[in-house]
Design a protein around this motif. Structure first.
Motif, PDB file in Angstrom:
ATOM      1  N   ARG A  11     -29.044 -14.822  -1.860  1.00  0.00           N
ATOM      2  CA  ARG A  11     -27.855 -15.824  -1.355  1.00  0.00           C
ATOM      3  C   ARG A  11     -26.880 -16.044  -2.507  1.00  0.00           C
ATOM      4  O   ARG A  11     -25.539 -16.049  -2.136  1.00  0.00           O
ATOM      5  CB  ARG A  11     -28.548 -17.162  -1.203  1.00  0.00           C
ATOM      6  N   ARG A  14     -24.774 -12.895  -2.357  1.00  0.00           N
ATOM      7  CA  ARG A  14     -23.768 -12.911  -1.116  1.00  0.00           C
ATOM      8  C   ARG A  14     -22.564 -14.144  -1.528  1.00  0.00           C
ATOM      9  O   ARG A  14     -21.384 -13.607  -1.079  1.00  0.00           O
ATOM     10  CB  ARG A  14     -24.661 -13.181  -0.002  1.00  0.00           C
ATOM     11  N   SER A  15     -23.021 -15.034  -1.933  1.00  0.00           N
ATOM     12  CA  SER A  15     -22.114 -16.058  -2.361  1.00  0.00           C
ATOM     13  C   SER A  15     -20.860 -15.588  -3.161  1.00  0.00           C
ATOM     14  O   SER A  15     -19.859 -15.897  -2.933  1.00  0.00           O
ATOM     15  CB  SER A  15     -22.403 -17.498  -2.787  1.00  0.00           C
ATOM     16  N   THR A  16     -21.416 -14.955  -4.258  1.00  0.00           N
ATOM     17  CA  THR A  16     -20.267 -14.756  -5.214  1.00  0.00           C
ATOM     18  C   THR A  16     -19.460 -13.484  -4.755  1.00  0.00           C
ATOM     19  O   THR A  16     -18.437 -13.650  -4.846  1.00  0.00           O
ATOM     20  CB  THR A  16     -21.086 -14.128  -6.454  1.00  0.00           C
ATOM     21  N   ILE A  17     -19.920 -12.584  -3.875  1.00  0.00           N
ATOM     22  CA  ILE A  17     -19.165 -11.752  -3.285  1.00  0.00           C
ATOM     23  C   ILE A  17     -18.162 -12.240  -2.248  1.00  0.00           C
ATOM     24  O   ILE A  17     -17.069 -11.767  -2.245  1.00  0.00           O
ATOM     25  CB  ILE A  17     -19.990 -10.561  -2.505  1.00  0.00           C
ATOM     26  N   THR A  18     -18.578 -13.176  -1.614  1.00  0.00           N
ATOM     27  CA  THR A  18     -17.608 -13.775  -0.657  1.00  0.00           C
ATOM     28  C   THR A  18     -16.620 -14.741  -1.435  1.00  0.00           C
ATOM     29  O   THR A  18     -15.580 -14.500  -1.030  1.00  0.00           O
ATOM     30  CB  THR A  18     -18.496 -14.946   0.141  1.00  0.00           C
ATOM     31  N   LEU A  19     -17.101 -15.296  -2.215  1.00  0.00           N
ATOM     32  CA  LEU A  19     -15.915 -16.093  -3.262  1.00  0.00           C
ATOM     33  C   LEU A  19     -14.673 -14.982  -3.751  1.00  0.00           C
ATOM     34  O   LEU A  19     -13.700 -15.398  -3.824  1.00  0.00           O
ATOM     35  CB  LEU A  19     -16.463 -16.668  -4.471  1.00  0.00           C
ATOM     36  N   LYS A  20     -15.284 -13.672  -4.387  1.00  0.00           N
ATOM     37  CA  LYS A  20     -14.483 -12.476  -4.734  1.00  0.00           C
ATOM     38  C   LYS A  20     -13.620 -12.225  -3.477  1.00  0.00           C
ATOM     39  O   LYS A  20     -12.151 -11.824  -3.792  1.00  0.00           O
ATOM     40  CB  LYS A  20     -15.187 -11.740  -5.621  1.00  0.00           C
ATOM     41  N   LEU A  21     -13.939 -12.032  -2.467  1.00  0.00           N
ATOM     42  CA  LEU A  21     -13.190 -11.672  -1.160  1.00  0.00           C
ATOM     43  C   LEU A  21     -12.274 -12.808  -0.862  1.00  0.00           C
ATOM     44  O   LEU A  21     -11.128 -12.432  -0.457  1.00  0.00           O
ATOM     45  CB  LEU A  21     -14.228 -11.364  -0.278  1.00  0.00           C
ATOM     46  N   LEU A  22     -12.579 -14.083  -0.886  1.00  0.00           N
ATOM     47  CA  LEU A  22     -11.620 -15.129  -0.814  1.00  0.00           C
ATOM     48  C   LEU A  22     -10.577 -14.980  -1.581  1.00  0.00           C
ATOM     49  O   LEU A  22      -9.239 -15.063  -1.320  1.00  0.00           O
ATOM     50  CB  LEU A  22     -12.224 -16.457  -0.789  1.00  0.00           C
ATOM     51  N   SER A  89     -12.541 -20.780  -5.624  1.00  0.00           N
ATOM     52  CA  SER A  89     -13.114 -19.597  -5.928  1.00  0.00           C
ATOM     53  C   SER A  89     -13.263 -19.491  -7.190  1.00  0.00           C
ATOM     54  O   SER A  89     -14.324 -19.032  -7.760  1.00  0.00           O
ATOM     55  CB  SER A  89     -12.920 -18.503  -4.874  1.00  0.00           C
ATOM     56  N   THR A 191     -12.958  -5.558  -5.891  1.00  0.00           N
ATOM     57  CA  THR A 191     -13.678  -6.233  -5.057  1.00  0.00           C
ATOM     58  C   THR A 191     -13.825  -5.446  -3.599  1.00  0.00           C
ATOM     59  O   THR A 191     -14.580  -5.582  -2.810  1.00  0.00           O
ATOM     60  CB  THR A 191     -13.121  -7.603  -4.695  1.00  0.00           C
TER      61      THR A 191
END
Length: 233
Positions: A11, A14-22, A89, A191
């Protein structure tokens, strides 16, 4: 217990990847905006009327479907949301990276990292402070540091950059922006999975330099030429 730990780790990943995508998505929005903003600033080379016509066009953009300055407020709202996502982020990712380092490094090894990457955090904070002042100077408060009028966009621009220390502040901010863009483009490409081989990595680094030089260099032209007496009232 091991299963729970694995789930939490997944989790967090996934959260870190989401933040990088943002961060990447909001960064792309900012790049698009500053490119258009830079193009508009260069209208100053065409003189008083051309620059003020550009400024007025921004206010009536979208009429009659939108009210006066309606499009401007939509753009501002998108930029504010993007800024909150980008800064938020970055702050979360920095805190996580700091927590992950359980012990301090005995010796810092920055040989493999660029100056742009090492100054990314403080450069971002510097740019945030500059943006606040820039808005006060030209948009929200319209502060004329020379004491002149503030209701004429072209004259306000010339008066601002005719003051040597304002031009120095602006140019320092553009240098910071160049470094931020250089590393930001590279990080976004990484990213988005666009640095999977040596050629792609070289292309991402080259693109970062091109974007940084074009945008920061383009923004720097107007204050330099105002201070040099080429762009005048």
């Amino acid at each position: 217990m091991a299963t729970t730990t694995l789930v939490r780790g997944a989790r967090a990943s996934r959260s870190t990847i989401t933040l990088k995508l943002l961060m990447a998505a909001s960064g792309i929005i900012f790049i698009g905006f500053v490119l258009l903003h830079m193009y508009g600033n260069l209208k100053a080379f065409s003189g008083h009327d051309a620059y003020n016509e550009y400024a007025e066009h921004l206010r009536i953009l979208g009429e009659p479907m939108l009210p006066r300055e309606g499009a401007l407020w939509i753009i501002r709202a998108v930029l504010v949301v993007s800024l909150v996502l980008h800064v938020g982020s970055a702050a979360v990712l920095w805190k996580r990276a700091k927590r992950a380092r359980s012990t301090a490094y005995v010796m810092k090894k920055n040989n493999a990292s660029s100056l742009s990457s090492r100054t990314m955090r403080w450069g971002g904070l510097t740019l945030l402070l500059f943006i606040i002042w820039h808005l006060i100077n030209f948009t929200i408060g319209k502060v004329n540091v020379s004491g002149g009028e503030t209701n004429d966009p072209y004259d306000l621009l010339v008066d601002t950059f005719d003051t040597w220390w304002m031009t120095l502040i602006y140019l320092a901010a553009m240098l910071t922006l160049a470094m931020h863009l250089h590393h930001g483009v590279w990080s976004s490409a990484q990213t988005l999975g666009l640095t999977n081989n040596a050629r792609a990595r070289r292309n991402a680094k080259s693109l970062g330099w091109i974007v940084a030089i074009v945008i920061a260099g383009g923004f720097s032209l107007v204050p330099i030429f105002v201070l040099a007496g080429v762009i005048t009232k």
